[in-house]
Design an enzyme around this catalytic site. Structure first.
Site, PDB file in Angstrom:
ATOM      1  N   SER A 186       0.865  -1.182   0.000  1.00  0.00           N
ATOM      2  CA  SER A 186       0.000   0.000   0.000  1.00  0.00           C
ATOM      3  C   SER A 186       0.895   1.223   0.000  1.00  0.00           C
ATOM      4  O   SER A 186       2.081   1.142   0.370  1.00  0.00           O
ATOM      5  CB  SER A 186      -0.874   0.005   1.261  1.00  0.00           C
ATOM      6  OG  SER A 186      -1.480   1.261   1.476  1.00  0.00           O
ATOM      7  N   TYR A 200      -1.747  -0.717  10.328  1.00  0.00           N
ATOM      8  CA  TYR A 200      -1.767  -0.874   8.869  1.00  0.00           C
ATOM      9  C   TYR A 200      -0.451  -0.409   8.258  1.00  0.00           C
ATOM     10  O   TYR A 200       0.137  -1.096   7.411  1.00  0.00           O
ATOM     11  CB  TYR A 200      -2.938  -0.083   8.285  1.00  0.00           C
ATOM     12  CG  TYR A 200      -3.267  -0.450   6.854  1.00  0.00           C
ATOM     13  CD1 TYR A 200      -3.904  -1.649   6.569  1.00  0.00           C
ATOM     14  CD2 TYR A 200      -2.968   0.402   5.800  1.00  0.00           C
ATOM     15  CE1 TYR A 200      -4.223  -1.998   5.261  1.00  0.00           C
ATOM     16  CE2 TYR A 200      -3.278   0.076   4.494  1.00  0.00           C
ATOM     17  CZ  TYR A 200      -3.915  -1.125   4.230  1.00  0.00           C
ATOM     18  OH  TYR A 200      -4.223  -1.467   2.931  1.00  0.00           O
TER      19      TYR A 200
END
Length: 263
Positions: free
Chosen positions: A127, A140
């Protein structure tokens, strides 16, 4: 024509990648946690990335049906995040097990196949959060940065065996990823869902950029402009990047104080 396995292939970016690989004439096996295939476009395997047994079955399937594999796409993952003192350790365990260790298990399972072949391409979905690290996203950011680090390590380690490694780092795009958010920090979860749902980019938009990067054998695949600009800002205009991150954190504090949420 390549032999391709995609995890998390039933929806979102995984499904978009499967569709594009199929459209280009590749052999594709789609995998996901559901017992049954979402459609009959491709062969389908149930594969929970937390299960070493499921990974062993996937390797066996590829060897028995295709005599190997050319491209492994470690795409399965969940969305999570939250303030460090609000998000539970159980949620940390869950995201580490799926988003980081799920990729580790996939790489470990198929590396012996690629070494024997002296060829192969591992594509790990990380990501933009693996490259830039906004506040309120500790878990995350951490696992996605781990995927970037793992990918870089393997790009060097497996190069003598003829194996290519790529890592995919998109920003927010429209998908059902928000449905996986379960953390205790519900305010941050709601913000993440909004960013996902309101993004102007679709999963297919991101998949197109990923496929292009795979064809070029790029290590770092940043398939959209916002992610690319954020990464460049951090690298080349660090003071600006830090001001932006701290503004985000300040606004979050002000919203929490205004709502009485001191968590």
């Amino acid at each position: 024509m390549s032999r391709v396995l995609v995890t998390g292939g039933a929806s979102g970016l995984g499904a978009a990648l499967v569709a594009r690989f199929v459209a280009e004439g590749h052999q594709v096996v789609s995998t996901d946690v559901a017992a049954d295939a979402p459609d009959d476009r491709t062969p389908y395997l149930k594969l929970d990335v937390r299960s070493a047994e499921d990974w062993a079955k996937a390797v066996a399937w590829c060897e028995e049906n295709w005599d190997g594999l050319d491209i492994l796409v470690n795409n399965a993952g969940i969305a999570t995040g939250g303030r460090i003192d609000v998000e539970s350790l159980d949620e940390w365990d869950r995201v580490v097990d799926i988003n980081l260790m799920g990729v580790v298990r996939g790489c470990r399972a198929f590396t012996p196949v690629f070494k024997r072949q002296r060829s192969g391409h591992i594509v790990n979905t990380a990501s933009a959060a693996g490259l830039v690290h906004p506040p309120m996203m500790s878990s995350y950011n951490t696992v996605k940065a781990g995927v970037v680090a793992l990918s870089e390590t393997l790009s060097h380690e497996l190069h003598p065996y003829g194996v290519t490694v790529s890592v995919v780092c998109p920003s927010f795009f429209r998908t059902n990823l928000g449905d996986s958010i379960q953390g205790d920090d519900t305010a941050m979860g709601a913000t993440a869902r909004q960013l996902i749902e309101k993004s102007p980019r679709s999963a297919d938009d991101i998949a197109a950029g990923v496929i292009t990067g795979i064809k070029k054998k790029q290590f770092l695949i940043i398939p959209d402009r916002p992610a690319l600009m954020a990464w460049r800002t951090k690298r080349f205009a660090r003071p600006l990047y830090e001001r932006q991150m701290r503004k985000i954190a300040t606004r979050a504090r002000e919203r929490a104080e205004a709502s009485g949420d001191q968590g």
